[in-house]
Design a protein around this motif. Structure first.
Motif, PDB file in Angstrom:
ATOM      1  N   UNK A   1      -6.100  37.564  81.071  1.00 47.75           N
ATOM      2  CA  UNK A   1      -7.448  38.015  80.693  1.00 47.75           C
ATOM      3  C   UNK A   1      -8.443  36.854  80.697  1.00 47.75           C
ATOM      4  N   UNK A   2      -8.387  36.057  81.753  1.00 44.02           N
ATOM      5  CA  UNK A   2      -9.338  34.947  81.886  1.00 44.02           C
ATOM      6  C   UNK A   2     -10.771  35.469  81.890  1.00 44.02           C
ATOM      7  N   UNK A   3     -11.672  34.668  81.368  1.00 40.93           N
ATOM      8  CA  UNK A   3     -13.085  35.053  81.357  1.00 40.93           C
ATOM      9  C   UNK A   3     -13.919  34.230  82.335  1.00 40.93           C
ATOM     10  N   UNK A   4     -13.324  33.190  82.914  1.00 39.55           N
ATOM     11  CA  UNK A   4     -14.056  32.334  83.849  1.00 39.55           C
ATOM     12  C   UNK A   4     -13.199  32.048  85.070  1.00 39.55           C
ATOM     13  N   UNK A   5     -13.849  31.572  86.120  1.00 37.56           N
ATOM     14  CA  UNK A   5     -13.121  31.095  87.282  1.00 37.56           C
ATOM     15  C   UNK A   5     -12.438  29.770  86.932  1.00 37.56           C
ATOM     16  N   UNK A   6     -11.494  29.363  87.757  1.00 34.46           N
ATOM     17  CA  UNK A   6     -10.843  28.077  87.554  1.00 34.46           C
ATOM     18  C   UNK A   6     -11.756  26.950  88.028  1.00 34.46           C
ATOM     19  N   UNK A   7     -11.604  25.790  87.417  1.00 36.25           N
ATOM     20  CA  UNK A   7     -12.132  24.548  87.973  1.00 36.25           C
ATOM     21  C   UNK A   7     -10.938  23.805  88.559  1.00 36.25           C
ATOM     22  N   UNK A   8     -11.161  22.831  89.442  1.00 36.23           N
ATOM     23  CA  UNK A   8     -10.005  22.086  89.967  1.00 36.23           C
ATOM     24  C   UNK A   8      -9.236  21.369  88.866  1.00 36.23           C
ATOM     25  N   UNK A   9      -9.937  20.974  87.817  1.00 36.22           N
ATOM     26  CA  UNK A   9      -9.280  20.252  86.728  1.00 36.22           C
ATOM     27  C   UNK A   9      -8.394  21.194  85.898  1.00 36.22           C
ATOM     28  N   UNK A  10      -8.774  22.466  85.795  1.00 35.38           N
ATOM     29  CA  UNK A  10      -7.923  23.451  85.126  1.00 35.38           C
ATOM     30  C   UNK A  10      -6.728  23.807  86.001  1.00 35.38           C
ATOM     31  N   UNK A  11      -6.995  24.043  87.280  1.00 40.20           N
ATOM     32  CA  UNK A  11      -5.933  24.474  88.181  1.00 40.20           C
ATOM     33  C   UNK A  11      -4.854  23.403  88.300  1.00 40.20           C
ATOM     34  N   UNK A  12      -5.280  22.150  88.289  1.00 40.20           N
ATOM     35  CA  UNK A  12      -4.326  21.052  88.423  1.00 40.20           C
ATOM     36  C   UNK A  12      -4.106  20.309  87.109  1.00 40.20           C
ATOM     37  N   UNK A  13      -4.315  21.011  86.002  1.00 44.94           N
ATOM     38  CA  UNK A  13      -4.064  20.403  84.696  1.00 44.94           C
ATOM     39  C   UNK A  13      -2.615  19.925  84.611  1.00 44.94           C
ATOM     40  N   UNK A  14      -2.447  18.679  84.186  1.00 44.99           N
ATOM     41  CA  UNK A  14      -1.115  18.098  84.111  1.00 44.99           C
ATOM     42  C   UNK A  14      -0.805  17.154  85.252  1.00 44.99           C
ATOM     43  N   UNK A  15      -1.689  17.108  86.275  1.00 45.27           N
ATOM     44  CA  UNK A  15      -1.470  16.215  87.412  1.00 45.27           C
ATOM     45  C   UNK A  15      -2.142  14.878  87.166  1.00 45.27           C
ATOM     46  N   UNK A  16      -1.390  13.799  87.391  1.00 38.89           N
ATOM     47  CA  UNK A  16      -1.908  12.434  87.277  1.00 38.89           C
ATOM     48  C   UNK A  16      -1.887  11.805  88.664  1.00 38.89           C
ATOM     49  N   UNK A  17      -3.065  11.483  89.235  1.00 33.07           N
ATOM     50  CA  UNK A  17      -3.100  10.921  90.591  1.00 33.07           C
ATOM     51  C   UNK A  17      -2.295   9.632  90.745  1.00 33.07           C
ATOM     52  N   UNK A  18      -2.062   8.943  89.628  1.00 36.30           N
ATOM     53  CA  UNK A  18      -1.293   7.698  89.691  1.00 36.30           C
ATOM     54  C   UNK A  18       0.216   7.951  89.576  1.00 36.30           C
ATOM     55  N   UNK A  19       0.588   9.181  89.300  1.00 39.87           N
ATOM     56  CA  UNK A  19       2.000   9.561  89.225  1.00 39.87           C
ATOM     57  C   UNK A  19       2.167  10.836  90.044  1.00 39.87           C
ATOM     58  N   UNK A  20       2.370  10.668  91.327  1.00 38.47           N
ATOM     59  CA  UNK A  20       2.327  11.793  92.256  1.00 38.47           C
ATOM     60  C   UNK A  20       3.342  12.883  91.935  1.00 38.47           C
ATOM     61  N   UNK A  21       4.451  12.496  91.314  1.00 35.03           N
ATOM     62  CA  UNK A  21       5.487  13.485  90.994  1.00 35.03           C
ATOM     63  C   UNK A  21       5.012  14.512  89.972  1.00 35.03           C
ATOM     64  N   UNK A  22       3.920  14.212  89.259  1.00 35.74           N
ATOM     65  CA  UNK A  22       3.429  15.149  88.245  1.00 35.74           C
ATOM     66  C   UNK A  22       2.795  16.393  88.856  1.00 35.74           C
ATOM     67  N   UNK A  23       2.575  16.402  90.167  1.00 36.30           N
ATOM     68  CA  UNK A  23       1.986  17.606  90.780  1.00 36.30           C
ATOM     69  C   UNK A  23       2.914  18.809  90.640  1.00 36.30           C
ATOM     70  N   UNK A  24       4.221  18.549  90.502  1.00 40.86           N
ATOM     71  CA  UNK A  24       5.169  19.644  90.328  1.00 40.86           C
ATOM     72  C   UNK A  24       5.106  20.238  88.928  1.00 40.86           C
ATOM     73  N   UNK A  25       4.442  19.530  88.002  1.00 42.92           N
ATOM     74  CA  UNK A  25       4.364  19.988  86.619  1.00 42.92           C
ATOM     75  C   UNK A  25       2.972  20.496  86.243  1.00 42.92           C
ATOM     76  N   UNK A  26       2.059  20.512  87.202  1.00 45.42           N
ATOM     77  CA  UNK A  26       0.706  20.964  86.888  1.00 45.42           C
ATOM     78  C   UNK A  26       0.663  22.493  86.820  1.00 45.42           C
ATOM     79  N   UNK A  27      -0.420  23.013  86.259  1.00 45.38           N
ATOM     80  CA  UNK A  27      -0.560  24.456  86.043  1.00 45.38           C
ATOM     81  C   UNK A  27      -0.344  25.236  87.338  1.00 45.38           C
ATOM     82  N   UNK A  28      -0.983  24.825  88.415  1.00 45.31           N
ATOM     83  CA  UNK A  28      -0.908  25.564  89.672  1.00 45.31           C
ATOM     84  C   UNK A  28       0.532  25.651  90.173  1.00 45.31           C
TER      85      UNK A  28
END
Length: 321
Positions: free
Chosen positions: A25-52
Motif C-alpha cells: 500500500x505504498x503512497x509514493x513512487x520509489x526514488x533510486x535511494x529507496x529502491x537500492x536502500x542497503x547498497x553501498x557503492x564502496x562495497x559492491x557485494x551489498x547490491x545483493x542485500x538491497x531492497x530491489x
C-alpha cells in the motif's frame, strides 16, 4: 454467511501481506535511494542485500507467474498502489510535455549513441519536457542520466560518462556503483524524470538516474501505461524485439487515437530504421495504403532536428486550445 474457515483464510492472507518484503500500500513512487536502500557503492557485494534485490529474489522464489493466490493478491495491491501514486505524480505535470525515449537495454555507456541520447534528454529536460523510459539500462539509463544532468555543462556530461565508462554494460560488476558515484558527484533536486521498470526483467537493474521510479510486477501494465502517458511523443532509438513491440503498440494507440491524441513517433538513426530494421519504410507504405492512419512519423539523425519536431508538436497543441 462467512464461516470460521473463511475467517481463517482471511487472517492467513492478512499475515501474508504483512510478511512480503514489499509494501502493498505504498503512497509514493520509489526514488533510486529507496529502491537500492542497503547498497553501498564502496562495497559492491551489498547490491545483493538491497531492497530491489530482496524483492526480486522473493519474486523468483514465488514464480514469475504467482504460484499462490496470496502472492498474486500482494503483487496486484502493490502495483495498484504504484499506479495511484503515478496518477498523483502525473497530475503535477503537463501531459503534453511527457516524452518517452525507447531503445535497446544492451546499449553500452561508451557507445556514441548513448552520449547522443544523454544530450538529447538533457536538452529536452531543460526545455521543460518530462522524460520517460522503461527505467532499465542502456538507452533507458541514458535518458535519465540526461535529465539528471540538465542545467550542467557538456564538459560535466563528458566527465560523468568517463566515470561510467569503467562499467560499460549493465552486466559489469561496477555498473551500479559507478552510477551512484555520479549521483554523489553531481547531485540535483531541480529536474525530474520518470522510469517505469519491472521485476519481470529484474536481472536488468533499474536506472539509478530516474528521480521517480514506478517499478511494477506486471510488465503488461508497465508497457501499456508508459506508451499511454507519453502524450508529447516517443523517440525510438536503435533496439531489438522489445523496442519493436513498443513501436507497434504505439502505432496502434495513435491509429485509433485511443488516448484522444496522436503523438509524434520520432525515429532516431536513419540507417538503422530504414536498412537494418526497415520499420520506417514499412510504416510509410502502410500509411500510403490506408492500413495505418493518424501516425505522425519522422526520422532524423541529428538531435537538433528531433528536438525541433517535438517542440513543433508541443507548440501546435498549445495553440490549438
Amino acid at each position: 454467511m462467512i464461516t470460521a474457515l473463511d475467517y481463517n483464510e482471511i487472517e492467513h492472507i492478512g499475515r501474508y501481506l504483512e510478511e512480503v518484503p514489499f509494501d502493498v500500500s505504498r503512497r509514493t513512487l520509489y526514488s533510486p535511494f529507496e529502491l537500492y536502500e542497503g547498497f553501498n557503492p564502496e562495497q559492491n557485494e551489498t547490491k545483493e542485500k538491497c531492497y530491489d534485490s530482496i524483492v526480486y529474489q522473493h519474486y523468483l522464489a514465488n514464480g514469475k507467474h504467482a504460484t499462490s493466490a496470496q502472492e498474486a493478491l500482494a503483487r496486484s495491491l502493490h502495483d495498484q498502489s504504484i499506479m495511484v501514486a503515478l496518477d498523483h505524480f502525473m497530475a503535477e505535470h503537463n501531459p503534453k510535455l511527457n516524452v518517452g525515449i525507447m531503445g535497446g537495454h544492451s546499449l553500452l555507456r561508451t557507445d556514441e549513441t548513448y552520449r547522443q541520447i544523454v544530450l538529447l534528454s538533457k536538452q529536452l529536460t531543460e526545455l521543460g519536457f518530462l522524460m520517460l523510459s522503461g527505467g532499465g539500462p542502456g538507452a533507458m539509463e541514458a535518458t535519465h542520466l540526461g535529465a539528471w544532468l540538465a542545467g550542467r555543462s557538456e564538459e560535466e556530461v563528458d566527465d560523468a560518462l568517463r566515470m561510467l565508462s569503467v562499467a560499460p554494460s549493465f552486466k559489469d560488476e561496477l555498473w551500479m556503483a559507478s552510477a551512484f558515484r555520479v549521483l554523489n558527484k553531481y547531485p540535483q533536486t531541480k529536474y525530474v524524470s520518470l522510469g517505469i521498470p519491472t521485476w519481470l526483467y529484474g536481472h536488468e537493474p533499474s536506472s539509478v538516474f530516474a528521480s521517480h521510479i514506478a517499478k511494477l510486477f506486471e510488465n503488461s501494465i508497465r508497457e501499456d501505461g508508459l506508451l499511454t502517458i507519453a502524450y508529447g511523443g516517443i523517440v525510438y532509438t536503435p533496439g531489438s524485439a522489445g523496442t519493436m513491440q513498443e513501436i507497434f503498440q504505439d502505432a496502434n494507440q495513435n491509429h485509433y487515437i485511443s488516448c484522444e491524441i496522436s503523438s509524434p513517433m520520432v525515429f532516431m538513426n536513419k540507417q538503422f530504421w530504414t536498412e537494418e530494421m526497415p520499420i520506417y519504410p514499412l510504416f510509410q507504405k502502410l500509411m500510403a495504403a490506408g492500413k495505418y492512419k493518424n501516425l505522425l512519423l519522422s526520422i532524423y539523425d541529428n538531435t537538433d532536428d528531433i528536438i525541433a519536431e517535438l517542440v513543433r508538436f508541443r507548440d501546435a497543441e498549445a495553440n490549438s486550445k
